[in-house]
Design a protein around this motif. Structure first.
Motif, PDB file in Angstrom:
ATOM      1  N   GLU A 112       0.860  -1.181   0.000  1.00 29.43           N
ATOM      2  CA  GLU A 112       0.000   0.000   0.000  1.00 29.43           C
ATOM      3  C   GLU A 112       0.890   1.222   0.000  1.00 29.43           C
ATOM      4  O   GLU A 112       1.886   1.268   0.740  1.00 29.43           O
ATOM      5  N   ASP A 113       0.553   2.212  -0.840  1.00 33.72           N
ATOM      6  CA  ASP A 113       1.422   3.375  -1.045  1.00 33.72           C
ATOM      7  C   ASP A 113       2.820   2.921  -1.433  1.00 33.72           C
ATOM      8  O   ASP A 113       3.820   3.539  -1.051  1.00 33.72           O
ATOM      9  N   TRP A 114       2.906   1.821  -2.180  1.00 31.59           N
ATOM     10  CA  TRP A 114       4.140   1.263  -2.714  1.00 31.59           C
ATOM     11  C   TRP A 114       5.059   0.682  -1.649  1.00 31.59           C
ATOM     12  O   TRP A 114       6.222   0.398  -1.913  1.00 31.59           O
ATOM     13  N   LEU A 115       4.557   0.496  -0.448  1.00 31.43           N
ATOM     14  CA  LEU A 115       5.351  -0.074   0.633  1.00 31.43           C
ATOM     15  C   LEU A 115       4.730  -1.387   1.099  1.00 31.43           C
ATOM     16  O   LEU A 115       3.496  -1.505   1.159  1.00 31.43           O
ATOM     17  N   PRO A 116       5.544  -2.387   1.437  1.00 23.59           N
ATOM     18  CA  PRO A 116       5.000  -3.669   1.917  1.00 23.59           C
ATOM     19  C   PRO A 116       4.373  -3.515   3.296  1.00 23.59           C
ATOM     20  O   PRO A 116       5.037  -3.076   4.240  1.00 23.59           O
ATOM     21  N   VAL A 117       3.096  -3.870   3.410  1.00 23.52           N
ATOM     22  CA  VAL A 117       2.392  -3.694   4.686  1.00 23.52           C
ATOM     23  C   VAL A 117       1.940  -5.006   5.304  1.00 23.52           C
ATOM     24  O   VAL A 117       1.723  -5.081   6.517  1.00 23.52           O
ATOM     25  N   SER A 118       1.772  -6.053   4.501  1.00 26.26           N
ATOM     26  CA  SER A 118       1.309  -7.328   5.039  1.00 26.26           C
ATOM     27  C   SER A 118       1.910  -8.456   4.211  1.00 26.26           C
ATOM     28  O   SER A 118       1.976  -8.360   2.978  1.00 26.26           O
ATOM     29  N   ALA A 119       2.362  -9.517   4.884  1.00 27.51           N
ATOM     30  CA  ALA A 119       3.031 -10.611   4.173  1.00 27.51           C
ATOM     31  C   ALA A 119       2.618 -11.962   4.728  1.00 27.51           C
ATOM     32  O   ALA A 119       2.276 -12.092   5.913  1.00 27.51           O
ATOM     33  N   PHE A 120       2.675 -12.959   3.851  1.00 27.81           N
ATOM     34  CA  PHE A 120       2.313 -14.341   4.161  1.00 27.81           C
ATOM     35  C   PHE A 120       3.389 -15.249   3.588  1.00 27.81           C
ATOM     36  O   PHE A 120       3.760 -15.126   2.407  1.00 27.81           O
ATOM     37  N   VAL A 121       3.906 -16.152   4.414  1.00 25.79           N
ATOM     38  CA  VAL A 121       4.888 -17.135   3.960  1.00 25.79           C
ATOM     39  C   VAL A 121       4.454 -18.498   4.480  1.00 25.79           C
ATOM     40  O   VAL A 121       4.315 -18.703   5.691  1.00 25.79           O
ATOM     41  N   LEU A 122       4.241 -19.445   3.561  1.00 24.44           N
ATOM     42  CA  LEU A 122       3.913 -20.821   3.918  1.00 24.44           C
ATOM     43  C   LEU A 122       5.067 -21.717   3.506  1.00 24.44           C
ATOM     44  O   LEU A 122       5.393 -21.827   2.325  1.00 24.44           O
ATOM     45  N   ALA A 123       5.719 -22.319   4.497  1.00 22.41           N
ATOM     46  CA  ALA A 123       6.759 -23.323   4.249  1.00 22.41           C
ATOM     47  C   ALA A 123       6.150 -24.684   4.566  1.00 22.41           C
ATOM     48  O   ALA A 123       6.074 -25.083   5.731  1.00 22.41           O
ATOM     49  N   PRO A 124       5.662 -25.416   3.561  1.00 22.31           N
ATOM     50  CA  PRO A 124       4.798 -26.578   3.804  1.00 22.31           C
ATOM     51  C   PRO A 124       5.423 -27.714   4.601  1.00 22.31           C
ATOM     52  O   PRO A 124       4.714 -28.466   5.269  1.00 22.31           O
ATOM     53  N   GLU A 125       6.762 -27.879   4.549  1.00 23.83           N
ATOM     54  CA  GLU A 125       7.395 -29.023   5.207  1.00 23.83           C
ATOM     55  C   GLU A 125       8.541 -28.619   6.129  1.00 23.83           C
ATOM     56  O   GLU A 125       9.284 -29.479   6.602  1.00 23.83           O
ATOM     57  N   LEU A 126       8.682 -27.353   6.419  1.00 20.09           N
ATOM     58  CA  LEU A 126       9.845 -26.889   7.177  1.00 20.09           C
ATOM     59  C   LEU A 126       9.740 -27.206   8.664  1.00 20.09           C
ATOM     60  O   LEU A 126      10.742 -27.331   9.362  1.00 20.09           O
ATOM     61  N   GLY A 127       8.518 -27.344   9.183  1.00 15.33           N
ATOM     62  CA  GLY A 127       8.336 -27.594  10.603  1.00 15.33           C
ATOM     63  C   GLY A 127       8.738 -29.002  11.015  1.00 15.33           C
ATOM     64  O   GLY A 127       8.941 -29.889  10.179  1.00 15.33           O
ATOM     65  N   ALA A 128       8.879 -29.206  12.315  1.00 13.69           N
ATOM     66  CA  ALA A 128       9.246 -30.519  12.843  1.00 13.69           C
ATOM     67  C   ALA A 128       8.280 -31.587  12.339  1.00 13.69           C
ATOM     68  O   ALA A 128       7.062 -31.381  12.308  1.00 13.69           O
ATOM     69  N   GLY A 129       8.839 -32.721  11.908  1.00 17.76           N
ATOM     70  CA  GLY A 129       8.008 -33.784  11.367  1.00 17.76           C
ATOM     71  C   GLY A 129       7.419 -33.454  10.014  1.00 17.76           C
ATOM     72  O   GLY A 129       6.367 -33.980   9.635  1.00 17.76           O
ATOM     73  N   SER A 130       8.101 -32.568   9.269  1.00 15.63           N
ATOM     74  CA  SER A 130       7.650 -32.127   7.935  1.00 15.63           C
ATOM     75  C   SER A 130       6.276 -31.474   7.971  1.00 15.63           C
ATOM     76  O   SER A 130       5.464 -31.627   7.058  1.00 15.63           O
ATOM     77  N   THR A 131       6.007 -30.756   9.036  1.00 13.56           N
ATOM     78  CA  THR A 131       4.748 -30.021   9.175  1.00 13.56           C
ATOM     79  C   THR A 131       4.904 -28.602   8.653  1.00 13.56           C
ATOM     80  O   THR A 131       6.024 -28.089   8.527  1.00 13.56           O
ATOM     81  N   PRO A 132       3.797 -27.936   8.342  1.00  8.93           N
ATOM     82  CA  PRO A 132       3.890 -26.582   7.789  1.00  8.93           C
ATOM     83  C   PRO A 132       4.214 -25.523   8.841  1.00  8.93           C
ATOM     84  O   PRO A 132       3.800 -25.632   9.998  1.00  8.93           O
ATOM     85  N   LEU A 133       4.953 -24.523   8.416  1.00  5.18           N
ATOM     86  CA  LEU A 133       5.148 -23.308   9.189  1.00  5.18           C
ATOM     87  C   LEU A 133       4.558 -22.155   8.393  1.00  5.18           C
ATOM     88  O   LEU A 133       4.844 -22.003   7.203  1.00  5.18           O
ATOM     89  N   VAL A 134       3.708 -21.375   9.047  1.00  2.93           N
ATOM     90  CA  VAL A 134       3.097 -20.201   8.415  1.00  2.93           C
ATOM     91  C   VAL A 134       3.548 -18.967   9.179  1.00  2.93           C
ATOM     92  O   VAL A 134       3.306 -18.847  10.383  1.00  2.93           O
ATOM     93  N   VAL A 135       4.214 -18.069   8.486  1.00  5.33           N
ATOM     94  CA  VAL A 135       4.685 -16.822   9.083  1.00  5.33           C
ATOM     95  C   VAL A 135       3.950 -15.672   8.416  1.00  5.33           C
ATOM     96  O   VAL A 135       3.843 -15.620   7.184  1.00  5.33           O
ATOM     97  N   THR A 136       3.413 -14.747   9.217  1.00  5.41           N
ATOM     98  CA  THR A 136       2.763 -13.565   8.670  1.00  5.41           C
ATOM     99  C   THR A 136       3.345 -12.320   9.319  1.00  5.41           C
ATOM    100  O   THR A 136       3.908 -12.382  10.424  1.00  5.41           O
TER     101      THR A 136
END
Length: 284
Positions: A112-136
């Motif tokens: 917004e206004d050319w600046l990053p204001v909100s982000a979503f990252v899904l790493a489907p297998e990065l968590g322990a036991g190949s579980t997903p990690l979602v960072v926002t």
């Protein structure tokens, strides 16, 4: 639907898609693009799911996506009023196509206004036991979440100090490398997912993965494509980190930059202000 609800929706939709493709990854055709990065059917499928989810919420959304095959100027971006969605369907495709590798992710960032204001990252297998990690990240609220829980930036006391300074395979060490080692830093030089390296600069994932992935004190990359880096810059802002180019100048936030077919930052530096200042004074 709020942006937070959109992130929840994407996490729910994308995880089974990744699981399906990874279940027969050895049979998935891989194309080598002109820039020597990889492309698969999964990249295209994931990208379309993300675009559909965004446009179900915002029909007139202006989207910049890695696999949209744009060749010329993005004329619609200049008239977007600064509100733009940036997508990297799979950052780290070279990791994605190899069984057992887990450093890949899907990335969406709202400007917004050319600046990053909100982000979503899904790493489907990065968590322990190949579980997903979602960072926002919510840059305005200075808020970071990991799997829905609010987290704080890494404190980093009494542990090894790492810098992400990846370079192309076979490239020789740079002037900065011995300076960093002399200062007591360990260097990660192998390229995986640039976004996940930026995540690790803003969030400590080491307790959430099978093999501890230490946080980084500094992230540095030359010629970084916008879809590999803009979400990471949003996370950095939310974490109170400084980001600039390697000359200390602010990164571009101009319509002309985002209107390019493939916007590329000449260089990206992100970390705690004092670490970035040290880097800027070092030879690189």
């Amino acid at each position: 639907m709020s942006v937070a609800q959109l992130w929840d929706d994407l996490a729910e939709r994308l995880h089974p898609v990744f699981a399906e493709y990874r279940g027969h990854i050895a049979d998935l055709p891989v194309e080598v693009k002109a820039d020597k990065t990889l492309l698969t059917e999964a990249d295209v499928t994931v990208q379309q799911i993300i675009i559909d989810a965004i446009r179900a919420r915002e029909p007139a959304a202006v989207v910049i996506a890695e696999e949209d095959e744009r060749q010329g100027t993005r004329d619609e971006v200049a008239s977007a009023g600064g509100r733009v969605w940036v997508i990297d369907p799979i950052d780290g495709t070279a990791e994605f196509v190899q069984e057992g590798r887990v450093e890949f992710c899907s990335v969406v960032c709202l400007l917004e206004d050319w600046l990053p204001v909100s982000a979503f990252v899904l790493a489907p297998e990065l968590g322990a036991g190949s579980t997903p990690l979602v960072v926002t990240a919510d840059a305005r609220e200075r808020r970071l979440t990991l799997n829905g829980e609010v987290v704080t930036p890494p404190a980093r006391p009494g542990r090894e100090r790492w810098i992400s300074a990846t370079r192309s395979e076979g490239a020789p060490p740079r002037g900065f490398d011995p300076e960093a080692e002399k200062a007591g830093f360990l260097l990660k030089t192998r390229t995986t997912s640039q976004t996940l390296d930026m995540v690790r600069t803003a969030v400590d994932l080491s307790l959430h993965t099978d093999s501890p992935l230490p946080p980084f004190e500094l992230f540095w990359r030359r010629k970084q494509k916008v879809w590999d880096g803009i979400a990471g810059l949003c996370l950095g802002t939310a974490a109170g980190l400084r980001h600039c180019d390697e000359n200390g100048q602010p990164l571009s936030a101009a319509p002309a930059f985002f209107s390019q077919a493939e916007p590329v930052f000449a260089s990206t530096v992100m970390g705690k202000p004092e670490i970035v200042s040290w880097f800027l004074d070092a030879p690189h």
